[in-house]
Motif scaffolding. Structure first.
Motif, PDB file in Angstrom:
ATOM      1  N   LEU A   1       0.849  -1.198   0.000  1.00 29.64           N
ATOM      2  CA  LEU A   1       0.000   0.000   0.000  1.00 29.64           C
ATOM      3  C   LEU A   1       0.881   1.243   0.000  1.00 29.64           C
ATOM      4  CD1 LEU A   1      -3.000   0.890   0.196  1.00 29.64           C
ATOM      5  CD2 LEU A   1      -2.709   0.993   2.651  1.00 29.64           C
TER       6      LEU A   1
ATOM      7  N   GLU B   1     -12.222  14.024   2.907  1.00 30.05           N
ATOM      8  CA  GLU B   1     -13.344  13.490   2.125  1.00 30.05           C
ATOM      9  C   GLU B   1     -14.354  12.795   3.040  1.00 30.05           C
ATOM     10  OE1 GLU B   1     -13.571  14.121  -1.240  1.00 30.05           O
ATOM     11  OE2 GLU B   1     -15.582  13.259  -1.032  1.00 30.05           O
TER      12      GLU B   1
ATOM     13  N   LYS C   1     -22.571  15.415   3.978  1.00 31.82           N
ATOM     14  CA  LYS C   1     -23.475  15.152   2.860  1.00 31.82           C
ATOM     15  C   LYS C   1     -24.470  14.039   3.196  1.00 31.82           C
ATOM     16  CE  LYS C   1     -22.974  14.751  -2.120  1.00 31.82           C
ATOM     17  NZ  LYS C   1     -22.008  14.519  -3.181  1.00 31.82           N
ATOM     18  N   TYR C   2     -23.981  12.996   3.837  1.00 27.52           N
ATOM     19  CA  TYR C   2     -24.856  11.857   4.187  1.00 27.52           C
ATOM     20  C   TYR C   2     -24.769  11.604   5.689  1.00 27.52           C
ATOM     21  CZ  TYR C   2     -23.985  10.792  -0.792  1.00 27.52           C
ATOM     22  OH  TYR C   2     -23.831  10.840  -2.156  1.00 27.52           O
TER      23      TYR C   2
ATOM     24  N   GLU D   1     -25.133   4.482   6.789  1.00 27.21           N
ATOM     25  CA  GLU D   1     -24.749   3.160   7.277  1.00 27.21           C
ATOM     26  C   GLU D   1     -23.623   2.643   6.388  1.00 27.21           C
ATOM     27  OE1 GLU D   1     -27.877   0.393   8.926  1.00 27.21           O
ATOM     28  OE2 GLU D   1     -27.075  -0.806   7.284  1.00 27.21           O
ATOM     29  N   LEU D   2     -22.411   2.707   6.894  1.00 27.25           N
ATOM     30  CA  LEU D   2     -21.264   2.302   6.083  1.00 27.25           C
ATOM     31  C   LEU D   2     -21.167   0.787   5.983  1.00 27.25           C
ATOM     32  CD1 LEU D   2     -18.479   4.689   7.420  1.00 27.25           C
ATOM     33  CD2 LEU D   2     -19.490   4.740   5.157  1.00 27.25           C
ATOM     34  N   VAL D   3     -21.311   0.148   7.121  1.00 30.32           N
ATOM     35  CA  VAL D   3     -21.178  -1.313   7.145  1.00 30.32           C
ATOM     36  C   VAL D   3     -22.286  -1.920   7.989  1.00 30.32           C
ATOM     37  CG1 VAL D   3     -19.657  -3.234   7.791  1.00 30.32           C
ATOM     38  CG2 VAL D   3     -18.657  -1.134   6.924  1.00 30.32           C
ATOM     39  N   ASN D   4     -22.845  -2.998   7.491  1.00 28.84           N
ATOM     40  CA  ASN D   4     -23.846  -3.743   8.245  1.00 28.84           C
ATOM     41  C   ASN D   4     -23.516  -5.222   8.089  1.00 28.84           C
ATOM     42  OD1 ASN D   4     -26.168  -5.194   9.027  1.00 28.84           O
ATOM     43  ND2 ASN D   4     -27.482  -3.451   8.562  1.00 28.84           N
ATOM     44  N   VAL D   5     -23.124  -5.833   9.181  1.00 24.89           N
ATOM     45  CA  VAL D   5     -22.757  -7.242   9.137  1.00 24.89           C
ATOM     46  C   VAL D   5     -23.743  -8.025  10.000  1.00 24.89           C
ATOM     47  CG1 VAL D   5     -20.928  -8.943   9.567  1.00 24.89           C
ATOM     48  CG2 VAL D   5     -20.313  -6.625   8.897  1.00 24.89           C
TER      49      VAL D   5
ATOM     50  N   ASP E   1     -19.842  11.797  -8.112  1.00 27.95           N
ATOM     51  CA  ASP E   1     -19.601  12.053  -6.687  1.00 27.95           C
ATOM     52  C   ASP E   1     -20.885  11.996  -5.858  1.00 27.95           C
ATOM     53  OD1 ASP E   1     -16.958  12.241  -7.176  1.00 27.95           O
ATOM     54  OD2 ASP E   1     -16.902  14.430  -7.252  1.00 27.95           O
ATOM     55  N   ASP E   2     -22.045  11.998  -6.531  1.00 26.13           N
ATOM     56  CA  ASP E   2     -23.322  11.895  -5.800  1.00 26.13           C
ATOM     57  C   ASP E   2     -23.852  10.469  -5.783  1.00 26.13           C
ATOM     58  OD1 ASP E   2     -23.314  14.607  -5.369  1.00 26.13           O
ATOM     59  OD2 ASP E   2     -24.367  15.043  -7.240  1.00 26.13           O
ATOM     60  N   MET E   3     -23.059   9.552  -6.290  1.00 24.85           N
ATOM     61  CA  MET E   3     -23.534   8.161  -6.375  1.00 24.85           C
ATOM     62  C   MET E   3     -23.043   7.341  -5.187  1.00 24.85           C
ATOM     63  SD  MET E   3     -23.101   7.200 -10.299  1.00 24.85           S
ATOM     64  CE  MET E   3     -23.991   7.995 -11.570  1.00 24.85           C
ATOM     65  N   MET E   4     -23.711   6.217  -5.009  1.00 23.65           N
ATOM     66  CA  MET E   4     -23.363   5.343  -3.895  1.00 23.65           C
ATOM     67  C   MET E   4     -22.922   3.982  -4.432  1.00 23.65           C
ATOM     68  SD  MET E   4     -23.326   5.769  -0.609  1.00 23.65           S
ATOM     69  CE  MET E   4     -24.521   6.961  -0.105  1.00 23.65           C
TER      70      MET E   4
ATOM     71  N   VAL F   1     -23.100  -9.299   4.613  1.00 21.99           N
ATOM     72  CA  VAL F   1     -22.297  -8.081   4.782  1.00 21.99           C
ATOM     73  C   VAL F   1     -22.796  -7.047   3.784  1.00 21.99           C
ATOM     74  CG1 VAL F   1     -19.977  -7.071   4.731  1.00 21.99           C
ATOM     75  CG2 VAL F   1     -20.271  -9.431   5.470  1.00 21.99           C
ATOM     76  N   ARG F   2     -23.089  -5.875   4.260  1.00 18.66           N
ATOM     77  CA  ARG F   2     -23.519  -4.774   3.385  1.00 18.66           C
ATOM     78  C   ARG F   2     -22.540  -3.620   3.588  1.00 18.66           C
ATOM     79  NH1 ARG F   2     -25.930  -8.346   2.110  1.00 18.66           N
ATOM     80  NH2 ARG F   2     -28.100  -8.908   2.277  1.00 18.66           N
ATOM     81  N   VAL F   3     -21.989  -3.146   2.498  1.00 15.91           N
ATOM     82  CA  VAL F   3     -21.065  -2.005   2.585  1.00 15.91           C
ATOM     83  C   VAL F   3     -21.611  -0.905   1.688  1.00 15.91           C
ATOM     84  CG1 VAL F   3     -18.688  -1.221   2.252  1.00 15.91           C
ATOM     85  CG2 VAL F   3     -19.096  -3.550   3.006  1.00 15.91           C
ATOM     86  N   ASN F   4     -21.804   0.267   2.223  1.00 16.74           N
ATOM     87  CA  ASN F   4     -22.280   1.415   1.437  1.00 16.74           C
ATOM     88  C   ASN F   4     -21.206   2.488   1.456  1.00 16.74           C
ATOM     89  OD1 ASN F   4     -24.965   0.350   1.107  1.00 16.74           O
ATOM     90  ND2 ASN F   4     -25.282   0.850   3.257  1.00 16.74           N
ATOM     91  N   LEU F   5     -20.708   2.803   0.298  1.00 15.55           N
ATOM     92  CA  LEU F   5     -19.651   3.817   0.244  1.00 15.55           C
ATOM     93  C   LEU F   5     -19.976   4.859  -0.820  1.00 15.55           C
ATOM     94  CD1 LEU F   5     -16.551   1.465   0.284  1.00 15.55           C
ATOM     95  CD2 LEU F   5     -17.241   2.939   2.151  1.00 15.55           C
ATOM     96  N   PRO F   6     -19.860   6.128  -0.498  1.00 15.05           N
ATOM     97  CA  PRO F   6     -20.043   7.136  -1.542  1.00 15.05           C
ATOM     98  C   PRO F   6     -18.959   6.964  -2.609  1.00 15.05           C
ATOM     99  CG  PRO F   6     -20.061   8.117   0.634  1.00 15.05           C
ATOM    100  CD  PRO F   6     -19.598   6.712   0.809  1.00 15.05           C
TER     101      PRO F   6
ATOM    102  N   ALA G   1     -17.345   9.008  -4.294  1.00 19.13           N
ATOM    103  CA  ALA G   1     -16.194   9.908  -4.158  1.00 19.13           C
ATOM    104  C   ALA G   1     -15.109   9.247  -3.304  1.00 19.13           C
ATOM    105  CB  ALA G   1     -16.646  11.226  -3.526  1.00 19.13           C
ATOM    106  N   LEU G   2     -15.546   8.564  -2.240  1.00 19.96           N
ATOM    107  CA  LEU G   2     -14.587   7.885  -1.365  1.00 19.96           C
ATOM    108  C   LEU G   2     -13.952   6.685  -2.061  1.00 19.96           C
ATOM    109  CD1 LEU G   2     -16.066   7.633   2.251  1.00 19.96           C
ATOM    110  CD2 LEU G   2     -13.950   8.692   1.559  1.00 19.96           C
TER     111      LEU G   2
ATOM    112  N   MET H   1     -11.396   7.865  -4.535  1.00 20.23           N
ATOM    113  CA  MET H   1     -10.187   8.331  -3.847  1.00 20.23           C
ATOM    114  C   MET H   1      -9.372   7.149  -3.328  1.00 20.23           C
ATOM    115  SD  MET H   1      -9.936  11.135  -0.879  1.00 20.23           S
ATOM    116  CE  MET H   1     -10.438  12.416  -1.975  1.00 20.23           C
TER     117      MET H   1
ATOM    118  N   MET I   1      -5.767   1.499  -2.738  1.00 16.28           N
ATOM    119  CA  MET I   1      -6.436   0.564  -1.824  1.00 16.28           C
ATOM    120  C   MET I   1      -7.193  -0.467  -2.649  1.00 16.28           C
ATOM    121  SD  MET I   1      -8.011   3.016   1.043  1.00 16.28           S
ATOM    122  CE  MET I   1      -6.999   3.975   2.146  1.00 16.28           C
TER     123      MET I   1
END
Lengths: 85, 164
Positions: free
Chosen positions: A44, A57, A64-65, A69-73, B84-87, B100-105, B107-108, B111, B117
């Motif tokens: 890395l 960021e 903005k949000y 919910e970033l992670v749900n396990v 940048d407004d999408m998920m 497992v559910r991962v939600n990331l904008p 833009a992130l 980057m 990464m």
């Protein structure tokens, strides 16, 4: 940022950490030092400036949000881990 | 002529093999109420719509409009959202029943990829190793949205990547 840990038959643990406290210039520097210590540059190649940009960021995302919910396990035994921004 | 909401409820209920009585019981209403919805005599309460759609395995939008959401869609230039407004959503369902559910904008995600990464580091799933995320970003920038990836591993784990 909120971290919720639920296990069947056990008390739910909720940890709330102010996002600013978790993601700031200082933590970016500390994070960078830790990454350098444990991860080689081949795996890395991350600079301190990159990490600062990422922190910025993340803070922008938080605005903005809010409560995203970033992670749900959810494990098959009913345990849950939820990380909200 | 397009189908009424009652027709759609009736059709979806039959497809699922649920009786009016079963449906009524699960929704906490009388079987007569379900019969009235299906015959367009009355409409379900708005607060019941999420429950009905979940029971019938569709979204509220699909239930109301009758149009099933396309898995993948190509948007012409004028209709595209700013990336940048999408998920970016990752859904991992293991054969053992873990989810497992991962939600990331986006833009992130963009980057993170610029910094080198890898997504398996984020989601913890090896099935994502072979996926070219830069190519995915390029596809999204070109107007493709929806379910972009669906992978099923040999041991039964499924991974889906959806961009909305």
């Amino acid at each position: 940022m909120k971290i919720t840990i639920q296990s069947p038959g056990e008390k739910t643990i909720k940890i709330a950490i102010p996002t600013r406290m978790l993601f700031n210039g200082l933590t970016a520097k500390l994070g960078f030092a830790s990454i350098r210590k444990y991860v080689s540059t081949e795996e890395l190649n991350l600079s301190s400036a990159d990490l600062k940009r990422l922190v910025k960021e993340i803070r922008k995302t938080k605005n903005k949000y809010p409560h995203l919910e970033l992670v749900n396990v959810e494990s098959s035994d009913g345990s849950k881990i939820i990380i909200k921004l | 002529m397009s189908k009424s909401i009652g027709n759609r409820i009736s059709q979806l209920r039959r497809e699922k093999g649920i009786t009016q009585e079963d449906m009524a019981e699960r929704l906490g209403v009388t079987p007569q109420a379900v019969s009235k919805w299906e015959n367009d005599i009355s409409y379900p309460d708005i607060l019941l719509l999420p429950k009905i759609s979940k029971l019938l395995g569709v979204t509220v939008d699909e239930l109301l409009s009758g149009e099933s959401k396309k898995d993948t869609e190509f948007l012409p230039e004028g209709k595209r959202k700013n990336i940048d407004d999408m998920m970016f959503r990752i859904y991992v369902n293991s054969a053992a029943g873990d989810k497992v559910r991962v939600n990331l904008p986006m833009a992130l995600v963009k980057m993170g990829l610029e910094m080198g990464m890898n997504m398996p580091q984020v989601s913890g799933n090896d099935a994502l190793k072979e996926i070219n995320f830069e190519q995915l970003i390029y596809m999204v920038e070109s107007g493709l949205i929806g379910k972009l990836v669906e992978v099923e591993s040999a041991d039964g784990d499924t991974v889906e990547i959806v961009v909305e």
